[in-house]
Design a protein around this motif. Structure first.
Motif, mmCIF file in Angstrom:
data_model
loop_
_atom_site.group_PDB
_atom_site.id
_atom_site.type_symbol
_atom_site.label_atom_id
_atom_site.label_comp_id
_atom_site.label_asym_id
_atom_site.label_seq_id
_atom_site.Cartn_x
_atom_site.Cartn_y
_atom_site.Cartn_z
ATOM 1 N N HIS A 57 -15.919 -37.674 57.321
ATOM 2 C CA HIS A 57 -16.500 -38.011 58.398
ATOM 3 C C HIS A 57 -16.074 -37.094 59.812
ATOM 4 O O HIS A 57 -15.742 -35.913 59.534
ATOM 5 C CB HIS A 57 -15.165 -39.150 59.406
ATOM 6 N N CYS A 58 -17.335 -37.183 60.627
ATOM 7 C CA CYS A 58 -16.568 -36.142 61.705
ATOM 8 C C CYS A 58 -15.316 -35.740 62.412
ATOM 9 O O CYS A 58 -14.955 -36.924 62.725
ATOM 10 C CB CYS A 58 -17.796 -36.013 62.559
ATOM 11 N N ILE A 59 -15.194 -34.972 62.627
ATOM 12 C CA ILE A 59 -14.275 -34.409 63.473
ATOM 13 C C ILE A 59 -14.137 -35.032 65.017
ATOM 14 O O ILE A 59 -13.287 -35.843 65.144
ATOM 15 C CB ILE A 59 -13.685 -33.028 62.667
ATOM 16 N N PHE A 60 -15.237 -35.588 65.405
ATOM 17 C CA PHE A 60 -15.208 -35.720 66.654
ATOM 18 C C PHE A 60 -15.388 -37.198 67.195
ATOM 19 O O PHE A 60 -16.822 -37.832 66.540
ATOM 20 C CB PHE A 60 -16.368 -34.965 67.570
ATOM 21 N N ASN A 61 -14.177 -37.850 66.794
ATOM 22 C CA ASN A 61 -13.769 -38.961 66.547
ATOM 23 C C ASN A 61 -14.888 -39.792 66.005
ATOM 24 O O ASN A 61 -15.742 -40.988 66.314
ATOM 25 C CB ASN A 61 -14.420 -39.815 68.211
ATOM 26 N N ARG A 62 -14.833 -39.633 64.046
ATOM 27 C CA ARG A 62 -15.442 -40.408 63.754
ATOM 28 C C ARG A 62 -17.150 -40.696 63.544
ATOM 29 O O ARG A 62 -17.734 -41.607 63.323
ATOM 30 C CB ARG A 62 -14.970 -41.491 62.721
ATOM 31 N N ASN A 63 -17.318 -39.229 64.814
ATOM 32 C CA ASN A 63 -19.264 -40.544 65.720
ATOM 33 C C ASN A 63 -20.076 -39.278 64.483
ATOM 34 O O ASN A 63 -19.872 -38.174 64.896
ATOM 35 C CB ASN A 63 -18.743 -40.000 66.708
ATOM 36 N N ARG A 64 -19.782 -39.234 63.776
ATOM 37 C CA ARG A 64 -21.167 -38.763 63.326
ATOM 38 C C ARG A 64 -22.281 -37.839 64.199
ATOM 39 O O ARG A 64 -22.810 -36.775 63.531
ATOM 40 C CB ARG A 64 -22.342 -38.736 62.377
ATOM 41 N N ASN A 65 -22.730 -38.450 65.031
ATOM 42 C CA ASN A 65 -23.938 -38.039 66.039
ATOM 43 C C ASN A 65 -23.666 -37.538 66.594
ATOM 44 O O ASN A 65 -24.062 -36.141 67.186
ATOM 45 C CB ASN A 65 -23.912 -39.350 66.930
ATOM 46 N N ALA A 66 -22.436 -37.215 66.774
ATOM 47 C CA ALA A 66 -22.137 -35.230 67.931
ATOM 48 C C ALA A 66 -21.896 -34.726 66.854
ATOM 49 O O ALA A 66 -22.603 -32.873 67.023
ATOM 50 C CB ALA A 66 -20.325 -36.067 68.505
ATOM 51 N N CYS A 67 -21.467 -34.333 65.333
ATOM 52 C CA CYS A 67 -21.612 -33.201 64.852
ATOM 53 C C CYS A 67 -22.921 -33.139 64.320
ATOM 54 O O CYS A 67 -23.366 -32.112 64.673
ATOM 55 C CB CYS A 67 -20.722 -33.808 63.220
ATOM 56 N N ASN A 68 -23.851 -34.134 64.177
ATOM 57 C CA ASN A 68 -25.242 -33.844 63.830
ATOM 58 C C ASN A 68 -26.100 -33.625 65.215
ATOM 59 O O ASN A 68 -26.506 -32.517 65.257
ATOM 60 C CB ASN A 68 -26.013 -35.046 64.153
ATOM 61 N N TYR A 69 -25.205 -33.910 66.439
ATOM 62 C CA TYR A 69 -26.096 -33.162 67.779
ATOM 63 C C TYR A 69 -25.683 -31.797 68.288
ATOM 64 O O TYR A 69 -26.404 -30.578 67.820
ATOM 65 C CB TYR A 69 -25.480 -33.733 68.853
ATOM 66 N N GLY A 70 -24.624 -31.138 67.546
ATOM 67 C CA GLY A 70 -24.179 -30.011 67.657
ATOM 68 C C GLY A 70 -24.775 -29.101 66.656
ATOM 69 O O GLY A 70 -24.584 -27.618 66.836
ATOM 70 N N ILE A 71 -25.006 -29.467 65.139
ATOM 71 C CA ILE A 71 -25.457 -28.474 64.913
ATOM 72 C C ILE A 71 -26.819 -28.008 64.713
ATOM 73 O O ILE A 71 -27.495 -27.311 63.826
ATOM 74 C CB ILE A 71 -25.686 -29.600 63.207
ATOM 75 N N THR A 72 -27.586 -29.859 64.898
ATOM 76 C CA THR A 72 -29.250 -29.336 65.245
ATOM 77 C C THR A 72 -29.242 -28.661 66.175
ATOM 78 O O THR A 72 -30.351 -27.849 66.757
ATOM 79 C CB THR A 72 -30.002 -31.100 65.899
ATOM 80 N N VAL A 73 -28.594 -28.853 67.817
ATOM 81 C CA VAL A 73 -28.897 -27.709 69.018
ATOM 82 C C VAL A 73 -28.221 -26.576 68.575
ATOM 83 O O VAL A 73 -29.185 -25.944 68.783
ATOM 84 C CB VAL A 73 -27.925 -28.436 69.696
ATOM 85 N N GLY A 74 -27.378 -25.863 68.187
ATOM 86 C CA GLY A 74 -26.743 -24.067 67.226
ATOM 87 C C GLY A 74 -28.342 -24.082 66.478
ATOM 88 O O GLY A 74 -28.674 -22.448 66.350
ATOM 89 N N VAL A 75 -28.538 -24.761 65.569
ATOM 90 C CA VAL A 75 -30.032 -24.000 64.664
ATOM 91 C C VAL A 75 -31.210 -23.919 65.667
ATOM 92 O O VAL A 75 -32.116 -22.886 65.442
ATOM 93 C CB VAL A 75 -29.857 -25.607 63.401
#
Length: 200
Positions: free
Chosen positions: A25-43
């Motif tokens: 699960h995503c390390i940020f409160n098990r919130n997959r949207n937080a990880c997806n947001y960070g990856i998408t914005v970064g790329v």
């Protein structure tokens, strides 16, 4: 560089699992949207940087004034947009990291990666704001100079001419004097090996 750190940290260590689970699960409160947001914005921010780096290198070859103005205005708008997205990302990741439970992160695995993503999201805000400010300065400089000027200026009409025009001192009414003819070709006599003065 900041965007690479953000999405690289999340991709490498941003997903963990409990000891009794196999699914990560995503390390940020098990919130997959937080990880997806960070990856998408970064790329996307990284690709945007490459695009505008290429545009900056190509900028001197752009001859159209309208195209130059569009390029600088788009740089201002895109930089301000990315500064806003990084601000949202920083707030979102920080909030989700604070809401994370210790049992969801066994042995604090991935904690450094999460803090790195949050920290560099924060740095990215100021980087993109600075980029927008520099693009605005370039726009103002271009508006005041010949960067965006469509008017042709004849160099002879320039008030800052380095040399004054030739005037005839003998004739006060004639503003532009006449140049004298150059000395004849036989002024330097090879037989006498001397220079003969000319009568003007």
């Amino acid at each position: 560089i900041f965007s690479i750190v953000v999405f690289g940290s999340i991709v490498n260590e941003g997903y963990v699992n409990r000891l009794d689970e196999t699914q990560e699960h995503c390390i940020f409160n098990r919130n997959r949207n937080a990880c997806n947001y960070g990856i998408t914005v970064g790329v996307l921010a990284f690709l945007s940087c490459l695009l505008y780096l290429a545009l900056d290198a190509y900028f001197p070859q752009i001859s159209s004034v309208k195209d130059r103005k569009k390029a600088v205005l788009s740089d201002i708008g895109v930089s301000a947009f990315w500064a806003f997205l990084w601000f949202v990302g920083f707030c979102f990741l920080t909030n989700q990291w604070q809401a994370s439970k210790e049992e969801d992160i066994p042995m604090n695995e991935g904690g450094d990666a999460a803090r790195a993503a949050i920290t560099f999201s924060f740095f990215s805000i100021f980087t993109w704001v600075g980029q927008a400010f520099l693009a605005y300065q370039r726009f103002r400089l271009g508006a005041d100079s010949a960067l965006f000027s469509q008017d042709y200026m004849d160099p002879s009409q320039d008030s800052g001419m380095p040399y004054a025009p030739y005037t005839n001192e003998e004739d006060g009414t004639d503003t532009m004097g006449t140049y004298q003819q150059p000395p004849p070709a036989d002024a330097f006599d090879t037989e006498t090996q001397g220079y003969q003065t000319q009568n003007y």
